[in-house]
Write a protein that holds these residues in place. Structure first.
Motif, short mmCIF file in Angstrom:
data_model
loop_
_atom_site.label_atom_id
_atom_site.label_comp_id
_atom_site.label_asym_id
_atom_site.label_seq_id
_atom_site.Cartn_x
_atom_site.Cartn_y
_atom_site.Cartn_z
N GLN A 699 40.68 44.85 37.08
CA GLN A 699 40.52 43.49 37.61
C GLN A 699 39.21 42.88 37.19
O GLN A 699 39.13 41.69 36.87
CB GLN A 699 40.63 43.52 39.14
CG GLN A 699 42.05 43.81 39.55
CD GLN A 699 42.18 44.13 41.01
OE1 GLN A 699 41.30 44.79 41.59
NE2 GLN A 699 43.24 43.67 41.63
N PHE A 702 39.49 41.79 33.79
CA PHE A 702 40.30 40.57 33.78
C PHE A 702 39.47 39.34 34.13
O PHE A 702 39.56 38.31 33.47
CB PHE A 702 41.45 40.73 34.78
CG PHE A 702 42.45 39.65 34.73
CD1 PHE A 702 43.29 39.53 33.61
CD2 PHE A 702 42.55 38.71 35.75
CE1 PHE A 702 44.21 38.50 33.56
CE2 PHE A 702 43.49 37.69 35.68
CZ PHE A 702 44.31 37.59 34.59
N VAL A 703 38.59 39.55 35.12
CA VAL A 703 37.70 38.44 35.49
C VAL A 703 36.83 38.07 34.31
O VAL A 703 36.68 36.89 33.95
CB VAL A 703 36.83 38.83 36.70
CG1 VAL A 703 35.75 37.79 36.94
CG2 VAL A 703 37.70 38.99 37.92
N ILE B 19 46.24 33.87 39.40
CA ILE B 19 44.96 34.48 39.00
C ILE B 19 44.30 35.14 40.18
O ILE B 19 43.87 36.30 40.10
CB ILE B 19 44.04 33.38 38.41
CG1 ILE B 19 44.55 32.84 37.07
CG2 ILE B 19 42.61 33.94 38.24
CD1 ILE B 19 44.52 33.83 35.95
N VAL B 21 45.59 36.18 42.97
CA VAL B 21 46.31 37.38 43.40
C VAL B 21 46.00 38.55 42.47
O VAL B 21 45.71 39.65 42.91
CB VAL B 21 47.84 37.07 43.43
CG1 VAL B 21 48.64 38.38 43.51
CG2 VAL B 21 48.17 36.23 44.62
N MET B 22 45.98 38.26 41.18
CA MET B 22 45.69 39.33 40.22
C MET B 22 44.29 39.91 40.41
O MET B 22 44.07 41.10 40.29
CB MET B 22 45.82 38.79 38.79
CG MET B 22 47.18 39.01 38.18
SD MET B 22 47.17 38.47 36.47
CE MET B 22 46.29 39.78 35.75
N VAL B 23 43.34 39.03 40.69
CA VAL B 23 41.95 39.48 40.78
C VAL B 23 41.68 40.11 42.15
O VAL B 23 41.01 41.13 42.23
CB VAL B 23 41.00 38.28 40.52
CG1 VAL B 23 39.57 38.66 40.85
CG2 VAL B 23 41.11 37.86 39.09
N ALA B 24 42.28 39.51 43.22
CA ALA B 24 41.84 39.90 44.55
C ALA B 24 42.63 41.06 45.11
O ALA B 24 42.08 41.91 45.79
CB ALA B 24 41.91 38.71 45.49
N ARG B 25 43.94 41.12 44.85
CA ARG B 25 44.74 42.14 45.49
C ARG B 25 44.55 43.49 44.83
O ARG B 25 44.34 43.58 43.62
CB ARG B 25 46.23 41.75 45.45
CG ARG B 25 46.61 40.54 46.29
CD ARG B 25 46.32 40.79 47.78
NE ARG B 25 47.08 41.88 48.29
CZ ARG B 25 48.32 41.76 48.88
NH1 ARG B 25 48.85 40.56 49.01
NH2 ARG B 25 48.95 42.80 49.33
N LYS B 26 44.62 44.58 45.63
CA LYS B 26 44.45 45.92 45.07
C LYS B 26 45.78 46.61 44.88
O LYS B 26 45.85 47.68 44.31
CB LYS B 26 43.54 46.77 45.99
CG LYS B 26 42.11 46.25 46.09
CD LYS B 26 41.35 46.39 44.76
CE LYS B 26 39.95 45.85 44.87
NZ LYS B 26 39.25 45.84 43.60
N ILE B 31 49.85 42.64 42.20
CA ILE B 31 49.34 42.13 40.93
C ILE B 31 50.49 41.72 40.03
O ILE B 31 50.46 40.67 39.37
CB ILE B 31 48.46 43.19 40.27
CG1 ILE B 31 47.16 43.36 41.06
CG2 ILE B 31 48.11 42.81 38.82
CD1 ILE B 31 46.33 44.52 40.67
N ILE B 38 51.94 33.44 37.42
CA ILE B 38 51.33 32.82 36.23
C ILE B 38 52.42 32.45 35.22
O ILE B 38 52.44 31.34 34.67
CB ILE B 38 50.31 33.78 35.62
CG1 ILE B 38 49.11 33.92 36.54
CG2 ILE B 38 49.85 33.25 34.25
CD1 ILE B 38 48.18 35.03 36.19
#
Lengths: 718, 101
Positions: A699, A702-703, B19, B21-26, B31, B38
């Motif tokens: 992640q 990705f960021v 985005i 969701v992809m970055v924040a969720r584990k 994801i 997206i």
């Protein structure tokens, strides 16, 4: 008789090669090594015999063979520094060669018997070969430098052979003593060589003679003394060391720790005679340097003093050692009084009879395993051949007419008498010489009577004397040598005075061959001689009118006749003296009509002095070594420890320590901490950053991706 | 009034949600859902632009392709997740960081 370097060299090289070969094979093939040594010296003897016969047949006074080659040449431009080596054979050399090889051959043969049950049988022969080659090299040398080289080589062999039984403490000490004592003389000898080099530019005998003849030594001084005197004295110091003259005589008695054949070869026949030979070679220099009275007095003191010490010795080899010193003293007297011929003749005759005496003593010692004369007695029946040989030799050394010692010693004493009448300096020389002759006759016959006559004093030893073990190689050498103690082999006549000629005067080969260096080639030398020492060797006049009896010697017919009369008187006196000595010994030790103990108790102080060898050892050890050298040694040690070590060495240590600290600080702080650790730290830092970036978390990547893309787009958009 | 801007705003909101969701969720499945969002945002963009800018079917066809691709991607992604779960007994995204160190 066409000699070149390569036809003469085998005389020296054969024993030397024997030494080299034996050094390798001696442990495994002892018998072969012994045979090689003996064979080599025998072939050398044949060579020497041929050379000698050639010289005898094609005789002329000045004939010599002189071949040189350049050893090394360091000349640069006009400064010449060239060292030549070579051979020089004149009449004297040929006689000397014959004597050395002959004596060495006989002693080698005797040693095969004497040493055969010794654990170091072979090694003895290795040393003997090396020694013989060194001695022959010395005799053949044409210059003082190679003489010095061979001289030291002989010194080394002497050292090794004295210390042959090294497991005995006394032998080791004696070898050191011999080496160190002769070294005192050798240092002077080297100094003399350098002094001569500085004048002549060369140390070849021929060049030295020429330089003397050309007067090159005139008005030259070294340290305020005439250079000829300085050089002559220095070289004579070498003789004093090697030939055991007072005050350097202390080593020779101790040298008797060696095996008896080596005493016979080295310390009686050849090496100790090499000193006298050197002085004879340098005779013109000695004469030029006004050294002859000094030499004569040294010789006389030695001849008499050693004879007195021999009176009280009980060890059979010690008696012979002191008699050797005494006889060498006679040779030196001979040089000092100008009887060149007789001195050299005494060298030869002494070599023969003293070698024989030592070999006889060796036979006795080997048979009864004891050296103390008080434990012997009555051995005449057990050892008849040895007795016969020793009897002849004792006659010879005592100076009984018809024997060799009489001929040569009497000529020396006669010349001493002539010089004494001409010059008061020589009176003590003549007196001491005659007194020494008396003592010689006495102590030699004392030894003979104590050993072979009377009743056996120690029955155990007497019973165990094994004469049946004596083989041919023990007796034949003795008998050969004892035959050559007869005077007629040397003088050609029975008396040595020319009265009873056996072969006619022509066969007086010795007087014919050996001459003082010819005055015709040494003009200056001849002039000088005629003013300082008017009376010279006289005998030659009768037999050889052309050599020394020209007018340049300043001697008239009348004077010559006078001299001849003195010689006759001297001969009668010495015969009388010899028989007196023998008679005294006979009455003391055989008839016992005079009690020997009376002398030792009446003159106890003297006896003690004699037993202590005139306190020479004490003097050297206490006064010179402990009194002079030890404080000097301590002073040097103090300088070394107190000054040099303390300030120079320790001071250098402090400097080093400071430099060490500085460099250690630099190394630790700058290099290690700064540069080496710094490299590591920077890598660590980069590592930490990279680790933080590459966290493996998708992640985050990705960021970053989005941020980068967004920034691209933003950038392009603007 | 529904015009292109409204579509684009919806599409943008969907994209930003995906985005985030992809970055924040584990959760890996979450994801995957974010990725779907997206893709759907982009498909919506295609349809909107086709409708308002030109009148052919290119955008629609492209959206159909995107849907097919998304279905395939969801199948592959879920397969990976199942294998991952069998391996780690977890579908937490930080457990898939074993290449680090």
């Amino acid at each position: 008789m066409d000699y070149t370097l390569s036809t003469v060299a085998p005389v020296v090289l054969l024993p030397f090669f024997a030494f080299v070969i034996n050094a390798f094979i001696v442990k495994k093939f002892t018998k072969l090594a012994v045979a090689v040594s003996t064979g080599a010296i025998f072939v050398s003897f044949l060579y020497a015999l041929r050379i000698f016969l050639d010289f005898l047949n094609v005789y002329s006074v000045g004939y010599n063979i002189h071949k040189t080659f350049t050893w090394f040449d360091l000349s640069t431009g006009s400064s010449i520094f060239k060292v030549n080596m070579g051979i020089y054979i004149d009449n004297m050399t040929s006689v000397m060669l014959l004597m050395v090889t002959g004596a060495a051959t006989i002693i080698h043969i005797f040693s095969t018997w004497y040493m055969h049950d010794d654990p170091r049988f072979g090694r003895f022969f290795v040393y003997l070969s090396l020694f013989t080659s060194a001695m022959l090299g010395l005799v053949l040398s044409d210059n003082l430098l190679s003489v010095f080289i061979f001289w030291e080589l002989m010194g080394f062999c002497s050292y090794s052979l004295i210390g042959f039984y090294y497991e005995k403490e006394g032998a080791g000490n004696a070898s050191l003593k011999a080496f160190m004592t002769t070294r005192v003389g050798d240092v002077f000898f080297l100094l003399g060589i350098l002094a001569l080099w500085s004048v002549v530019g060369n140390v070849s005998f021929v060049d030295i003679y020429n330089a003397i003849g050309a007067g090159k030594f005139n008005n030259l001084y070294a340290l305020g003394i005439p250079l000829a005197t300085f050089a002559g004295f220095s070289i004579f110091m070498g003789t004093m060391g090697k030939s055991a003259q007072v005050p350097l005589q202390v080593w020779l008695p101790d040298a008797m720790w060696g095996p008896t054949p080596c005493s016979a070869l080295i310390h009686a026949a050849t090496m100790v005679a090499a000193g006298v030979y050197l002085s004879l070679r340098m005779y013109p220099l000695m004469e030029l340097g006004h050294l002859l009275p000094f030499i004569a007095i040294i010789g006389a003191i030695t001849a008499f003093g050693a004879a007195t010490i021999a009176l009280v010795q009980t060890d059979i080899k010690a008696v012979l050692a002191y008699s050797t010193i005494s006889q060498l003293g006679y040779m030196v007297i001979g040089i000092g009084v100008g009887s060149y011929n007789a001195s050299f003749m005494h060298l030869i005759t002494h070599a023969v009879f003293k070698a024989c005496l030592f070999l006889s003593a060796g036979s006795v010692i080997h048979s009864i395993h004891c050296q103390e004369m008080p434990q012997m007695g009555g051995l005449r029946k057990k050892l008849p051949y040895t007795f016969f040989a020793m009897l002849l030799c004792c006659f010879a050394i005592a100076g009984v007419p018809f024997f060799s010692g009489f001929v040569s010693k009497d000529r020396i004493l006669g010349d001493a008498l002539v010089m004494a009448l001409a010059h008061p300096v020589y009176i003590p020389v003549a007196l001491l010489g005659f007194a020494g002759a008396f003592l010689t006759a006495f102590y030699m016959f004392r030894m003979l009577f104590l050993t072979f006559f009377g009743e056996p004093r120690d029955h155990h030893i007497y019973e165990h004397a094994h004469h049946e073990h004596l083989g041919w190689n023990s007796n034949i050498p003795l008998l050969i040598l004892s035959v050559f103690t007869l005077g007629l082999f040397y003088s050609g006549s029975f008396t040595g005075q020319g009265e009873v000629n056996l072969f006619g005067t022509k066969n007086e080969w010795f007087s014919t061959l050996i001459h003082r260096p010819d005055s015709n080639s040494l003009h200056h030398f001849a002039e000088y001689k005629s003013e300082e020492f008017g009376l010279v060797d006289t005998r030659d006049k009768v037999e050889l009118p052309r050599a020394h009896f020209d007018e340049s010697h300043g001697m008239s017919e009348k004077e010559a006749h006078h001299v001849h009369q003195i010689h006759k008187a001297g001969a009668l006196a010495s015969i009388f003296i010899a028989f007196m000595g023998i008679f005294l010994a006979y009455s003391m030790y055989v008839k016992r009509s005079i009690y020997p103990g009376w002398w030792t108790s009446t003159f106890s102080g003297w006896t003690r002095a004699l037993k202590n060898k005139y306190y020479f050892d004490d003097l050297y050890v206490k006064k010179i070594i402990q009194g002079l050298l030890l404080p000097f040694n301590n002073l040097l040690a103090w300088f070394d420890m107190g000054i040099y070590d303390k300030y120079a060495v320790d001071g250098w240590e402090a400097v080093n320590r400071f430099a060490f600290n500085v460099s250690r600080w630099f190394d630790n702080n700058i290099i290690d901490s700064g540069m080496v650790d710094g490299t590591g730290a920077s890598v660590n830092l980069m590592n930490a950053i990279l680790r933080w970036i590459q966290s493996g978390k998708i992640q985050l990547y990705f960021v970053v991706l989005i941020v980068v893309l967004a920034s691209y787009i933003w950038t392009i958009h603007i | 009034m529904i015009n292109l801007g409204s579509y684009l705003i919806i599409s943008f909101a969907l994209f930003i949600c995906g985005i985030l969701v992809m970055v924040a969720r584990k959760n890996i499945i979450a994801i995957l859902l974010g990725i779907e969002l997206i893709l759907n945002a982009s498909a919506l963009n295609f349809v909107a632009y086709t409708k308002f800018m030109n009148n052919n079917l290119d955008g629609h066809i492209m959206s159909l392709f995107i849907i097919v691709t998304a279905a395939a991607e969801a199948a592959v992604g879920l397969g990976i997740v199942i294998r991952f779960f069998q391996l780690r007994e977890s579908i937490h995204i930080d457990d898939a960081a074993t290449l680090q160190n």
